[in-house]
Structures are given as C-alpha cells and as structure tokens.
Design an enzyme around this catalytic site. Structure first.
Site, PDB file in Angstrom:
ATOM      1  N   ARG A 176     -27.171 -20.423 -21.809  1.00  0.00           N
ATOM      2  CA  ARG A 176     -27.546 -19.407 -20.822  1.00  0.00           C
ATOM      3  C   ARG A 176     -26.661 -18.163 -20.899  1.00  0.00           C
ATOM      4  O   ARG A 176     -26.765 -17.272 -20.057  1.00  0.00           O
ATOM      5  CB  ARG A 176     -27.451 -19.996 -19.402  1.00  0.00           C
ATOM      6  CG  ARG A 176     -28.367 -21.176 -19.173  1.00  0.00           C
ATOM      7  CD  ARG A 176     -27.936 -21.951 -17.945  1.00  0.00           C
ATOM      8  NE  ARG A 176     -26.618 -22.546 -18.103  1.00  0.00           N
ATOM      9  CZ  ARG A 176     -25.972 -23.239 -17.172  1.00  0.00           C
ATOM     10  NH1 ARG A 176     -26.541 -23.431 -15.998  1.00  0.00           N
ATOM     11  NH2 ARG A 176     -24.779 -23.750 -17.410  1.00  0.00           N
ATOM     12  N   ASP A 225     -22.626 -22.210 -24.092  1.00  0.00           N
ATOM     13  CA  ASP A 225     -23.737 -22.449 -23.164  1.00  0.00           C
ATOM     14  C   ASP A 225     -24.945 -21.575 -23.528  1.00  0.00           C
ATOM     15  O   ASP A 225     -24.818 -20.372 -23.761  1.00  0.00           O
ATOM     16  CB  ASP A 225     -23.269 -22.129 -21.739  1.00  0.00           C
ATOM     17  CG  ASP A 225     -24.224 -22.654 -20.689  1.00  0.00           C
ATOM     18  OD1 ASP A 225     -23.793 -23.489 -19.877  1.00  0.00           O
ATOM     19  OD2 ASP A 225     -25.399 -22.230 -20.676  1.00  0.00           O
ATOM     20  N   CYS A 241     -20.435 -23.398 -15.394  1.00  0.00           N
ATOM     21  CA  CYS A 241     -20.043 -23.808 -16.752  1.00  0.00           C
ATOM     22  C   CYS A 241     -19.828 -25.334 -16.782  1.00  0.00           C
ATOM     23  O   CYS A 241     -18.980 -25.859 -16.049  1.00  0.00           O
ATOM     24  CB  CYS A 241     -18.768 -23.080 -17.174  1.00  0.00           C
ATOM     25  SG  CYS A 241     -18.225 -23.536 -18.836  1.00  0.00           S
ATOM     26  N   CYS A 269     -18.726 -18.745 -24.189  1.00  0.00           N
ATOM     27  CA  CYS A 269     -19.031 -20.176 -24.111  1.00  0.00           C
ATOM     28  C   CYS A 269     -20.297 -20.452 -24.913  1.00  0.00           C
ATOM     29  O   CYS A 269     -21.177 -19.600 -25.024  1.00  0.00           O
ATOM     30  CB  CYS A 269     -19.229 -20.581 -22.655  1.00  0.00           C
ATOM     31  SG  CYS A 269     -19.585 -22.342 -22.446  1.00  0.00           S
ATOM     32  N   HIS A 308     -18.361 -18.007 -17.601  1.00  0.00           N
ATOM     33  CA  HIS A 308     -19.560 -17.909 -16.766  1.00  0.00           C
ATOM     34  C   HIS A 308     -19.542 -18.932 -15.637  1.00  0.00           C
ATOM     35  O   HIS A 308     -18.834 -19.948 -15.713  1.00  0.00           O
ATOM     36  CB  HIS A 308     -20.823 -18.091 -17.624  1.00  0.00           C
ATOM     37  CG  HIS A 308     -20.967 -19.457 -18.215  1.00  0.00           C
ATOM     38  ND1 HIS A 308     -21.810 -20.415 -17.696  1.00  0.00           N
ATOM     39  CD2 HIS A 308     -20.360 -20.048 -19.281  1.00  0.00           C
ATOM     40  CE1 HIS A 308     -21.730 -21.513 -18.425  1.00  0.00           C
ATOM     41  NE2 HIS A 308     -20.850 -21.335 -19.399  1.00  0.00           N
TER      42      HIS A 308
HETATM   43 ZN   LIG Z   1     -19.803 -22.854 -20.297  1.00  0.00          ZN
END
Ligand SMILES: [Zn+2]
Length: 295
Positions: A58, A56, A113, A54, A110
């Site tokens: 993080r 993202d 999300c 992803c 994750h």
């Molecule tokens: Zn995500």
C-alpha cells in the site's frame, strides 16, 4: 477436492495474468501520450531522490508522489529499516549518492505497518522475521513510555512508525557514505516521511534528527582532506557556509514547497486525523524537550 484445487489454480493464474495484461495497457497508454517515452527512458536515469520505504503493497512511492519511472531510486524492506550492516541497502545508498548524485534521501514509514505492529507484539513470527523486527523492537524499547500513552492500537502503531522514521533518519546520518557526501561538496539531505495509508497523504516528520549538526560527535567522522565547497543550487559559493546552514536553506525551500502543495490539496474534512497528528506530535515534542533537558 481435486476440482477445488484446480479451480483455485485457475483463479490464481487469472490474478497473475491481470498483472501482465495491466502492463500491456500501461505501455499502450504511455505510447499514446508520447511514442518516444520508452526510448527516452532507455537512455538513462537521473533520479532526484533515493527513497527507503516499507515493502508494504500500500506504499508505492511513484504512485503516491505522482512521479514517473526514472525519478525515484528506491529501496524497500520490511518497516523501512536503515540497518547499518545491510549490504543491499548500503550498496543502494552508495550508488545513489556517489554515482547518481542524488541530493535527497527520504525514509518513508507508514501507518498500519504490519512490521511495526508485529514488533510491538511479543508473539514470534518466525526466526528471520523476528531477527529483523529487533530493529524496530529497539526503537519501541527506547520509546515505550511515549507510545504506551496512546490507547488505540492503530494510534500506537502510527506513533511508533513515526518514531521509527526518526530513528532510521538518524541511522542514515551515521552512514559514512552520507557523511562523506558533505565532505565531497555534494551534501545529501535526509527527510522523514510518514504515509497515512487511511488518507493517502504524506506528512513530513520534522525533528531535530533532520539536522546533520545534531548528530552526536561519537558518530561524526573526521576526514583527512579539507571539505570541498558545496555544489548546490542554493550555495552562494561562500566556503565558510556551514553544513547546517546549507542544509537549512535547502530544507526550508523544500518545506515551503511541501506546505504550499499540502495547503492546495488538503481535504478540509480531516479534523479527526488532525487531532491524532497533534496528539502524536505533542508526545514527540515532549520527547525532544526531555532530550534537551538531559543535554
Ligand atoms: Zn510497513
């Protein structure tokens, strides 16, 4: 008003400058450890994994796995989707498998999300985003009866993220480049990972979708030429070894290594997390049992 605008601009430039400064520090630290580090990197890459993750911020693959530049070939998009018509993704897969000869493809989802959470919500987040989230909405629609058994929203997102990883693993098996890799004697394995953002630990998503021979016949391509024997470290040279057996040998070795690593690094105070994992695993097992009954 103007001062506020100028002040905001200065603050944002400072944030940006932090990244440039960070790069200078990174280079200096690496050179202090090995003066030839970057000249060696410039000679080429030999990654062991392709990771679809992803976007993202993080979920940075290298930091999470303590791997260095050159070790993971990476593609990232919102909610780690393996969309069959995604030209970008498919080019990455083809290059990784056919040219870099990567043996392991990892799909990493994750917890927490935003993409998965938005897909569970009916509120529009914008034309293109809504369109993209349909990939996850399809997974949610199929699994609502499982996800909605959970009450806590974070748990629901974690559960759907996990189910989404399973779905994307399955989508990757349907990819002709991946299937041809088995034909070409260069079998690719596909792994599902769920990153727990709240602990930093990665869990392997173990499902029947991880086994290539469980792929429906509808999607299993037949190639005109006979398959070449698998060129893997684990192969015993016996041409009769099935794709499933080779996969299992490689997979078992990897799972053992992963468990050993987890056992040595797992924080003992993870009871709450364990309960949640058990709950979600139970629901997923229920789903697998249901599929078995329907066969
Ligand atoms: Zn995500």
């Amino acid at each position: 008003m103007q001062n506020q605008f100028v002040q905001k601009g200065i603050t944002e430039i400072q944030k940006y400058a932090k990244a440039i400064l960070g790069n200078k520090n990174y280079v200096q630290k690496k050179l202090a450890q090995d003066p030839e580090y970057f000249t060696k990197l410039a000679k080429g890459q030999n990654p062991k994994y392709l990771l679809i993750g992803c976007s993202d911020s993080r979920a940075p693959p290298n930091e999470l796995t303590e791997t260095d530049p050159g070790e993971i070939f990476i593609h990232r998009n919102i909610a780690n989707v393996v969309n069959i018509t995604d030209l970008n993704l498919n080019c990455v897969v083809q290059y990784a498998v056919e040219h870099l000869k990567v043996h392991n493809i990892i799909i990493m989802g994750h917890t927490h999300c935003g993409g998965v959470k938005a897909a569970m919500n009916r509120d529009s987040v914008g034309g293109l985003l809504d369109l993209w989230l349909n990939n996850i909405k399809n997974v949610y629609e199929k699994n609502q009866h499982l996800v909605n058994q959970l009450e806590n929203e974070d748990d629901k997102v974690a559960c759907l993220s996990c189910l989404n990883v399973r779905e994307q693993v399955l989508n990757m098996w349907k990819n002709p480049i991946v299937q041809k890799s088995w034909q070409d004697g260069h079998p690719v394995m596909i792994h599902g990972w769920l990153l727990r953002v709240e602990t930093g630990y990665i869990e392997e998503v173990q499902t029947d979708e991880n086994i290539p021979e469980n792929l429906s016949n509808v999607f299993r391509l037949q190639f005109k030429s006979p398959p070449k024997p698998a060129q893997t470290q684990q192969s015993n040279g016996n041409d009769q070894t099935s794709t499933g057996q080779i996969y299992q040998q490689m997979q078992n070795k990897l799972v053992t290594e992963f468990k050993n690593f987890s056992a040595s690094s797992q924080d003992s105070n993870q009871e709450t997390q364990k309960q949640m994992v058990d709950q979600i695993s139970g629901i997923m097992q229920q789903d697998i049992n249901q599929k078995e009954e329907n066969k």
